[in-house]
Design a protein around this motif. Structure first.
Motif, PDB file in Angstrom:
ATOM      1  N   ASN A 214       0.807  -1.219   0.000  1.00 23.03           N
ATOM      2  CA  ASN A 214       0.000   0.000   0.000  1.00 23.03           C
ATOM      3  C   ASN A 214       0.840   1.269   0.000  1.00 23.03           C
ATOM      4  OD1 ASN A 214      -2.375  -1.590   0.237  1.00 23.03           O
ATOM      5  ND2 ASN A 214      -2.053  -1.753   2.447  1.00 23.03           N
ATOM      6  N   ILE A 215       2.151   1.119   0.040  1.00 22.43           N
ATOM      7  CA  ILE A 215       3.042   2.271   0.165  1.00 22.43           C
ATOM      8  C   ILE A 215       3.613   2.661  -1.198  1.00 22.43           C
ATOM      9  CG2 ILE A 215       5.110   3.167   1.293  1.00 22.43           C
ATOM     10  CD1 ILE A 215       2.807   2.512   3.215  1.00 22.43           C
ATOM     11  N   GLN A 216       3.569   3.949  -1.498  1.00 23.74           N
ATOM     12  CA  GLN A 216       4.168   4.470  -2.719  1.00 23.74           C
ATOM     13  C   GLN A 216       5.447   5.234  -2.337  1.00 23.74           C
ATOM     14  OE1 GLN A 216       1.354   6.407  -5.475  1.00 23.74           O
ATOM     15  NE2 GLN A 216      -0.308   5.672  -4.143  1.00 23.74           N
ATOM     16  N   PRO A 217       6.615   4.626  -2.535  1.00 24.57           N
ATOM     17  CA  PRO A 217       7.876   5.238  -2.095  1.00 24.57           C
ATOM     18  C   PRO A 217       8.100   6.660  -2.612  1.00 24.57           C
ATOM     19  CG  PRO A 217       8.237   2.969  -2.759  1.00 24.57           C
ATOM     20  CD  PRO A 217       6.824   3.301  -3.138  1.00 24.57           C
ATOM     21  N   SER A 218       7.633   6.953  -3.805  1.00 18.49           N
ATOM     22  CA  SER A 218       7.860   8.281  -4.396  1.00 18.49           C
ATOM     23  C   SER A 218       7.145   9.394  -3.639  1.00 18.49           C
ATOM     24  CB  SER A 218       7.409   8.288  -5.864  1.00 18.49           C
ATOM     25  OG  SER A 218       6.019   7.999  -5.947  1.00 18.49           O
ATOM     26  N   LYS A 219       6.146   9.030  -2.843  1.00 14.36           N
ATOM     27  CA  LYS A 219       5.363  10.037  -2.115  1.00 14.36           C
ATOM     28  C   LYS A 219       5.792  10.184  -0.657  1.00 14.36           C
ATOM     29  CE  LYS A 219       1.211   9.739  -4.987  1.00 14.36           C
ATOM     30  NZ  LYS A 219      -0.262   9.600  -5.006  1.00 14.36           N
ATOM     31  N   LEU A 220       6.866   9.512  -0.296  1.00 13.00           N
ATOM     32  CA  LEU A 220       7.297   9.540   1.097  1.00 13.00           C
ATOM     33  C   LEU A 220       8.202  10.732   1.392  1.00 13.00           C
ATOM     34  CD1 LEU A 220       8.144   5.754   1.638  1.00 13.00           C
ATOM     35  CD2 LEU A 220       5.941   6.919   1.956  1.00 13.00           C
ATOM     36  N   ASN A 221       7.997  11.335   2.569  1.00 15.37           N
ATOM     37  CA  ASN A 221       8.890  12.370   3.063  1.00 15.37           C
ATOM     38  C   ASN A 221       9.960  11.725   3.950  1.00 15.37           C
ATOM     39  OD1 ASN A 221       7.495  14.378   1.746  1.00 15.37           O
ATOM     40  ND2 ASN A 221       6.172  14.828   3.486  1.00 15.37           N
ATOM     41  N   PHE A 222      10.735  12.547   4.628  1.00 20.19           N
ATOM     42  CA  PHE A 222      11.876  12.033   5.380  1.00 20.19           C
ATOM     43  C   PHE A 222      11.490  10.949   6.385  1.00 20.19           C
ATOM     44  CE2 PHE A 222      14.669  11.902   9.018  1.00 20.19           C
ATOM     45  CZ  PHE A 222      15.924  11.834   8.433  1.00 20.19           C
ATOM     46  N   THR A 223      10.524  11.240   7.250  1.00 20.56           N
ATOM     47  CA  THR A 223      10.177  10.292   8.315  1.00 20.56           C
ATOM     48  C   THR A 223       9.643   8.984   7.752  1.00 20.56           C
ATOM     49  OG1 THR A 223       9.664  12.121   9.815  1.00 20.56           O
ATOM     50  CG2 THR A 223       8.816   9.961  10.418  1.00 20.56           C
ATOM     51  N   GLU A 224       8.792   9.085   6.701  1.00 23.91           N
ATOM     52  CA  GLU A 224       8.251   7.857   6.109  1.00 23.91           C
ATOM     53  C   GLU A 224       9.358   7.045   5.434  1.00 23.91           C
ATOM     54  OE1 GLU A 224       6.323  11.007   4.648  1.00 23.91           O
ATOM     55  OE2 GLU A 224       6.088  10.890   6.813  1.00 23.91           O
ATOM     56  N   LYS A 225      10.289   7.737   4.764  1.00 27.61           N
ATOM     57  CA  LYS A 225      11.426   7.027   4.153  1.00 27.61           C
ATOM     58  C   LYS A 225      12.250   6.316   5.221  1.00 27.61           C
ATOM     59  CE  LYS A 225      12.151   9.833  -0.010  1.00 27.61           C
ATOM     60  NZ  LYS A 225      13.059  10.802  -0.676  1.00 27.61           N
ATOM     61  N   LEU A 226      12.421   6.998   6.359  1.00 28.39           N
ATOM     62  CA  LEU A 226      13.187   6.408   7.451  1.00 28.39           C
ATOM     63  C   LEU A 226      12.540   5.107   7.910  1.00 28.39           C
ATOM     64  CD1 LEU A 226      15.468   6.600   9.521  1.00 28.39           C
ATOM     65  CD2 LEU A 226      14.002   8.071  10.925  1.00 28.39           C
TER      66      LEU A 226
END
Length: 514
Positions: A214-226
């Motif tokens: 359900n996660i789209q990596p391109s839409k992640l900011n810093f905390t979500e990428k972490l």
């Protein structure tokens, strides 16, 4: 690690530095409280104690038994308030929440425009630091003010707040899903350990894929990428897929280096990312990259701009000490490595109440292995016994490999008076393990027979076990078992009739050329 005192107030007071105690007394005097106030007398008495003793407090009539609980609660609160005011404990989260508190006070006084001005400035800071939870609280208060009062602050204000709220809500959803996944995988690693077979592997992949789809990596900011990288690191560690563990651990650390201001905002996760990266580089044995990354880590965490507190000092110490010993292991520098041990032990003692038992035991195992490599077998056994005799919750694999190291030391030293008894105890331990592996029983059987063989037969036994260990190294589910101590390197040294250091140096040379 010594068992902590059960009384939280006593533990808190004992954790205070000299400057923090001084500030507490200054804070109390600023309040205009009489120096004989009971909670201050209680503070002084507890500060003098080496061990918590409630009866002394009652005997000195500082408090009655009935009043003591309330008095301790009051003192506990006052110490925390004092610590909150201490500049050394100030960080951006406390500062953001302080500004939010100020805005709430202004709102309650009817000073709406002043409140909105503080909220807007604080919100921008929170968004820059990727603190979406605080930003969300700020927007909620802005909504309350805007919906109740005609502030006429700017045109289109309602639409702006709605769009900001929707965007943050979506990001918070990503953060929640990824943090839940990371926590679940971490829990799996602690409770069940690394995958042992195809069934375990499928279970981990099911947990991971059901959430990550359900996660789209391109839409992640810093905390979500972490959290995204954390989830991948823990998944690949569970699967013992070190290639991808290395990939995502590196991306985890690089995420901070690409946005250095976040190192100050999230120092714990910067340290943790480096811990995993340095650990996996050690497992790969690539000394050049390991030393380079270690140098970058040290420059960062020991720079004046890096946040400092007791928690961070403990985490830095663990990463630094483990990596420093790992580098000596990779190079086969056992004799110089043993010289590190007194200083490491001294720091361990200072941080004893800040580090859990398991991490202490890992350090002791490395010390024992370092002494083994430097041919100080009695010292190796002495440090190994610190682990065996530990009353804490230590992982089974670590305990088992400690026992194997003791058997190796007994064989090398000739100190085999209780050899057979120790073999029996180790077999009994293995049979009680939650998930004993073939490797465990094969190792015990090898050492059981070894002591009863003549020299020629021993050589054949070493050669036969060497072939079995080759098979285990090629098996993805057993591979990790050989990383605790280099039993295979020791066996190879016996087969080739060379010092174990020569085996390690060959591996390092191969890694450098590669």
């Amino acid at each position: 690690m010594a068992e902590l005192q059960k009384d939280f107030l006593f533990v808190l007071i004992k954790s205070l530095t000299t400057s923090e105690k001084r500030q507490f007394k200054l804070y109390v005097n600023r309040l205009g409280i009489n120096v004989d106030a009971k909670f201050l007398l209680l503070f002084s008495e507890l500060d003098k104690m080496n061990e918590y003793n409630e009866s002394i407090i009652i005997e000195k009539k500082i408090s009655t038994k009935q009043q003591l609980s309330n008095l301790k609660a009051h003192l506990y609160k006052q110490i925390l308030v004092s610590l909150r005011m201490n500049p050394s404990h100030q960080n951006y989260r406390i500062q953001l929440r302080e500004q939010l508190d100020f805005a709430n006070i202004l709102y309650q006084k009817g000073l709406y425009k002043q409140a909105l001005k503080i909220l807007d400035k604080t919100k921008q800071s929170a968004l820059e630091l990727d603190e979406k939870s605080i930003a969300s609280e700020i927007i909620d208060l802005e909504k309350v003010i805007e919906s109740q009062f005609i502030t006429r602050s700017i045109d289109g204000r309602a639409e702006e707040l709605i769009n900001e709220s929707k965007a943050i809500s979506k990001q918070n959803q990503y953060t929640t899903e990824l943090s839940n996944l990371s926590l679940k995988l971490y829990s799996e690693m602690l409770t069940h350990g690394y995958v042992k077979n195809d069934v375990d592997r499928e279970e981990v992949l099911e947990i991971f894929n059901s959430q990550i789809k359900n996660i789209q990596p391109s839409k992640l900011n810093f905390t979500e990428k972490l959290w995204y990288y954390k989830a991948h690191v823990w998944k690949n560690q569970l699967l013992q897929d070190y290639k991808y563990t290395l990939k995502y651990a590196y991306q985890w650390v690089e995420l901070f280096h690409q946005k250095p201001e976040m190192i100050f905002s999230h120092p714990v996760w910067y340290i943790k990312g480096n811990t995993y990266l340095l650990k996996i580089l050690f497992l790969y044995g690539n000394i050049d990259i390991l030393e380079n990354q270690f140098e970058i880590f040290n420059k960062t965490v020991y720079s004046p701009s890096f946040a400092q507190n007791e928690n961070l000092q403990a985490l830095i110490f663990l990463t630094y000490s483990n990596t420093l010993m790992n580098i000596h292991f990779v190079k086969g520098e056992f004799f110089s490595g043993t010289k590190l041990i007194p200083e490491i032990e001294m720091k361990m003692e200072k941080l004893r109440d800040k580090i859990d038992e398991h991490h202490f035991m890992i350090l002791y195992l490395k010390m024992a292995a370092m002494f083994f490599g430097s041919k100080k077998y009695n010292e190796s056994m002495r440090y190994s016994m610190k682990i065996i005799e530990s009353k804490g919750n230590v992982q089974e694999d670590l305990l088992f490999h400690t026992r194997i190291l003791i058997l190796m030391s007994k064989h090398e030293s000739g100190n085999d008076e209780d050899y057979d008894d120790f073999i029996k105890a180790t077999l009994k331990f293995a049979m009680k393990m939650k998930k004993p592996e073939e490797f465990h029983f094969e190792s015990i059987e090898f050492f059981k027979n070894l002591n009863n063989l003549v020299l020629d037969e021993r050589q054949k036994a070493f050669e036969a076990f060497d072939q079995k260990l080759e098979q285990y190294e090629n098996n993805e589910y057993y591979r990790r078992s050989l990383f605790y101590i280099d039993i295979h390197g020791w066996i190879q040294s016996k087969v080739q009739h060379v010092d174990v250091i020569e085996i390690i140096k060959k591996k390092v040379k191969y890694k450098r050329l590669k």
